[in-house]
Structure formats: C-alpha cells, structure tokens
Design a protein around this motif. Sequence first.
Motif, short mmCIF file in Angstrom:
data_model
loop_
_atom_site.label_atom_id
_atom_site.label_comp_id
_atom_site.label_asym_id
_atom_site.label_seq_id
_atom_site.Cartn_x
_atom_site.Cartn_y
_atom_site.Cartn_z
N ILE A 1 0.83 -1.20 0.00
CA ILE A 1 0.00 0.00 0.00
C ILE A 1 0.87 1.26 0.00
N GLY A 2 2.00 1.18 0.73
CA GLY A 2 2.91 2.32 0.76
C GLY A 2 3.49 2.63 -0.60
N GLY A 3 3.74 1.60 -1.41
CA GLY A 3 4.24 1.85 -2.76
C GLY A 3 3.20 2.53 -3.62
N TRP B 1 -3.25 9.58 6.78
CA TRP B 1 -3.38 8.25 6.17
C TRP B 1 -2.10 7.45 6.36
N GLU B 2 -0.94 8.05 6.12
CA GLU B 2 0.32 7.34 6.25
C GLU B 2 0.58 6.90 7.70
N ILE B 3 0.22 7.74 8.66
CA ILE B 3 0.43 7.37 10.06
C ILE B 3 -0.42 6.15 10.41
N ARG B 4 -1.67 6.14 9.98
CA ARG B 4 -2.52 4.97 10.24
C ARG B 4 -1.95 3.71 9.60
N ARG B 5 -1.41 3.85 8.40
CA ARG B 5 -0.81 2.69 7.72
C ARG B 5 0.40 2.17 8.49
N VAL B 6 1.29 3.06 8.91
CA VAL B 6 2.49 2.65 9.63
C VAL B 6 2.12 2.01 10.96
N ILE C 1 11.20 6.11 -0.37
CA ILE C 1 11.24 4.94 0.53
C ILE C 1 10.06 4.02 0.24
N GLY C 2 8.88 4.59 0.00
CA GLY C 2 7.72 3.78 -0.33
C GLY C 2 7.89 3.03 -1.65
N LEU C 3 8.50 3.68 -2.63
CA LEU C 3 8.73 3.02 -3.91
C LEU C 3 9.73 1.86 -3.77
N VAL C 4 10.77 2.08 -2.97
CA VAL C 4 11.75 1.00 -2.75
C VAL C 4 11.10 -0.17 -2.01
N GLY C 5 10.26 0.13 -1.00
CA GLY C 5 9.58 -0.94 -0.28
C GLY C 5 8.68 -1.76 -1.19
N ALA C 6 7.94 -1.08 -2.07
CA ALA C 6 7.08 -1.81 -3.00
C ALA C 6 7.92 -2.65 -3.98
N LEU C 7 9.08 -2.11 -4.40
CA LEU C 7 9.95 -2.87 -5.29
C LEU C 7 10.46 -4.14 -4.62
N GLY D 1 15.51 -7.14 3.99
CA GLY D 1 15.08 -6.00 3.19
C GLY D 1 13.70 -5.50 3.61
N LEU D 2 12.77 -6.42 3.82
CA LEU D 2 11.42 -6.02 4.20
C LEU D 2 11.39 -5.42 5.60
N ILE D 3 12.15 -6.04 6.53
CA ILE D 3 12.22 -5.47 7.88
C ILE D 3 12.86 -4.08 7.84
N GLY D 4 13.92 -3.96 7.04
CA GLY D 4 14.59 -2.66 6.94
C GLY D 4 13.71 -1.60 6.33
N ALA D 5 12.93 -1.96 5.32
CA ALA D 5 12.04 -0.98 4.69
C ALA D 5 10.96 -0.53 5.66
N ALA D 6 10.39 -1.47 6.40
CA ALA D 6 9.36 -1.11 7.38
C ALA D 6 9.94 -0.24 8.49
N THR D 7 11.14 -0.59 8.95
CA THR D 7 11.78 0.21 10.00
C THR D 7 12.11 1.61 9.51
#
Length: 383
Positions: free
Chosen positions: A24-26, A66-71, A97-103, A155-161
């Motif tokens: 969703i962030g992407g 919206w972003e705060i609720r998502r995080v 950062i959102g684009l990298v997480g989606a990638l 990678g996924l943990i790092g992107a979320a952090t």
Amino acid sequence: MTDATSRSPHSPVAWAARLVGLTIGGASAVVEALVLVVCAPLLAASYRGTNRRRSLDAVAHRIVGWEIRRVERCFGQPVPRAPGSRVWRYIAARTPIGLVGALLVLITGFGAVTAGRALSAWSIGAAVDGVEPSPFNVGYLGVLCLVLAFTAYFGLIGAATLEHRTALLFLGPRPDQALRDRIVELSTSRAAVVDAVDTERRRIERDLHDGVQQRLVALGMLIGRARRDGDRDDLLADAHREALAALADLRDVSWRIYPAALDRSVLGVALDTLAERATIPVTLAIRVDERPPRPVETVAYFVVSEAVANATKHSGAERVDVTVERVGPELRVVVTDDGRGGADADGVGLTGLRRRVAAVDGELELWSPPGAGTRIEATMRCG
C-alpha cells in the motif's frame, strides 16, 4: 488488521501485515509523487497564512494522517504527532522509501513464484523454459532461493523500520523538545508525589485521631470505672469490645499505609485478603503471568483498595468487579461497581490515586455517569 500489541513481530500475521503495508505504501508513494509534482510550484509561490497555503497544508495533513494509520496498523509502531510537524518534508522523504519498499515486495513475490514454478515442474521431471532438472540447476536454484530469502527477510524489515523512523523524524517531537517535555513531566510528577505523600500523612493522622485514639480514650475510661466500681463484669465486657474495635481500626490504618501481604506473597494474594475484608461482594480476575515490579504492584493494590473503599462508602454499590491483567509491557487494573455513579474526579482520594499512578509512568481514567456505576482503569508500564 490485527492490533500490533497482540502479535509477535516475527509471526505470520506480522509478516502479512508488513507486506500489505509496504504494498500500500508503494501505491501511495506514486500518488504522493504526483501530488509533489503538482504542488511544488504552488508551495514555492505561496506564503504562510494565505488561503492557498492553508489549503495545500490541509491536503498534506490528510495524506500524513493516512500514512500514520498505515504505519501504526501494518508495522505495529506508534507515531506520536508533534505540533508544527514538517508534513511536506515528510511526504518528500518517504516517497522514494515507499517506492523502494514496493519494489522489494515485487522482487520477493516474483522470486517466490518463479522458484515455486520451477520446483513444481522439476518434481515431475518436466523442463521449465527449456531448463532441465539437472543436479546443477537444482543446486543453483536452491542457493538462489536462500539468497532471495535472506534479502527478503532483512530488506522487508529494513524498509518497514525506515518507514517508521522517517515518520518519527519529520512528524514526531524533536529530541531536544522531547527531553524538555520529559523534564517537565518528571518535575510535575515529583511535585505531585510529594503532595500525595503529605495528603496521605494527613489522612493517616486523621484516622488515628478520630478512630484509634478515641477508642483508646474510651477504653481507658472504662477500665478506670471498672477499678472504682464493684460490679465490673459489664464494664470489662465493654472494655473488651472497645479493645477489639481499636485493634480493628489500627489494622485498617496499617493496611492503608502499606499492605504487608505484598511482602509475603504476590499481588493476587493481597487482593484476595482485601476482597475478604470488604463489606460488599468483590469479584477478582487476576491474569498476571509475570510478577510486576514492586512499585507498580503496590500502586495497583492501592488503586483497587481505594476504588473498593469508595464503592463501599459513597456509591451504594452492591458488588465490585476487579480485573488485573498483564498486557504486553503494561499492567492494567480495572475496577467497576454497580453503584449510583457520579464520582468526583477531583476528589481527594481519586486525586491521590492519579498521582500515585503518574509516579510510575502510568495513567488513570475514570468513567462515572450518574446512575450507571463507576469504572476506574489504571494502566502502568512494568519496564
């Protein structure tokens, strides 16, 4: 979405929530990139305080909300908002950062699908895109899967952090402001504790003067009359009753000062004793697997003790329900009664309780609508 406090960060539910959050962030990052492209010229030409700038800031605040609720919901991390947070800078920083997480999510999904397709075909001896299931190809795919799993995990943990820390950096309180707020909070709580101690001392002195002392005076007068009069049986019986009453009053005062049962046993045993001494039925539900620190345990006892005493003396309640449970790093105490309600939140007893709870970094809340009983809830951190 499952609440973050009720799941482990490495559980399947947490991983699923993390993947959903990054996906969703992407998508939102693409929308935010378009918003930045459209709004950047307008922001450069707008002055603070103008209607156009307020409209643009309102758009940014809605996106940030919206972003705060998502995080918070997907990554299980709270994001406290501070006044004057830098919303536009946050949007600009989190978009890449959102684009990298989606990638990362796409790469992980593509790799998992490709590996699963190859393994399912090779298991029956079939080729995949002209590649035969030779030992070399199987070993190569196995190594590739391990590398992919390692990359996906960190990678996924790092992107979320990184998403969470970016939100804290631009939206949360700055370190110097947080430190100042903490100093003010500690100074206020220290003053409140001193005031609460003085109030409790005055209350103990009043109980001793109006209760135990008066009974001992009456006891001395009865013994003196018994020594002078010939018929002593009735006077001695009265003196005996006064001595027992004085002993009961003294025991009540000592329990209000500090429950000795906490030194000998756990909180549940002390509350059992409190329930037995109450003049109305008290139902206990204790769900505490690990014993909390002694200061927190003591405050929890006094919350229940004061709430039961108030229900007995002032509310006309016929029963009291007490729940004490450990919820993550917090101890939660809930006391409800079926009395007349309308409790005074600024009364001496509840004010003292609120200060006690604040002294251990806790919060106390009161619900007492007239005619609907009273509910007191205290939440205290055990760290």
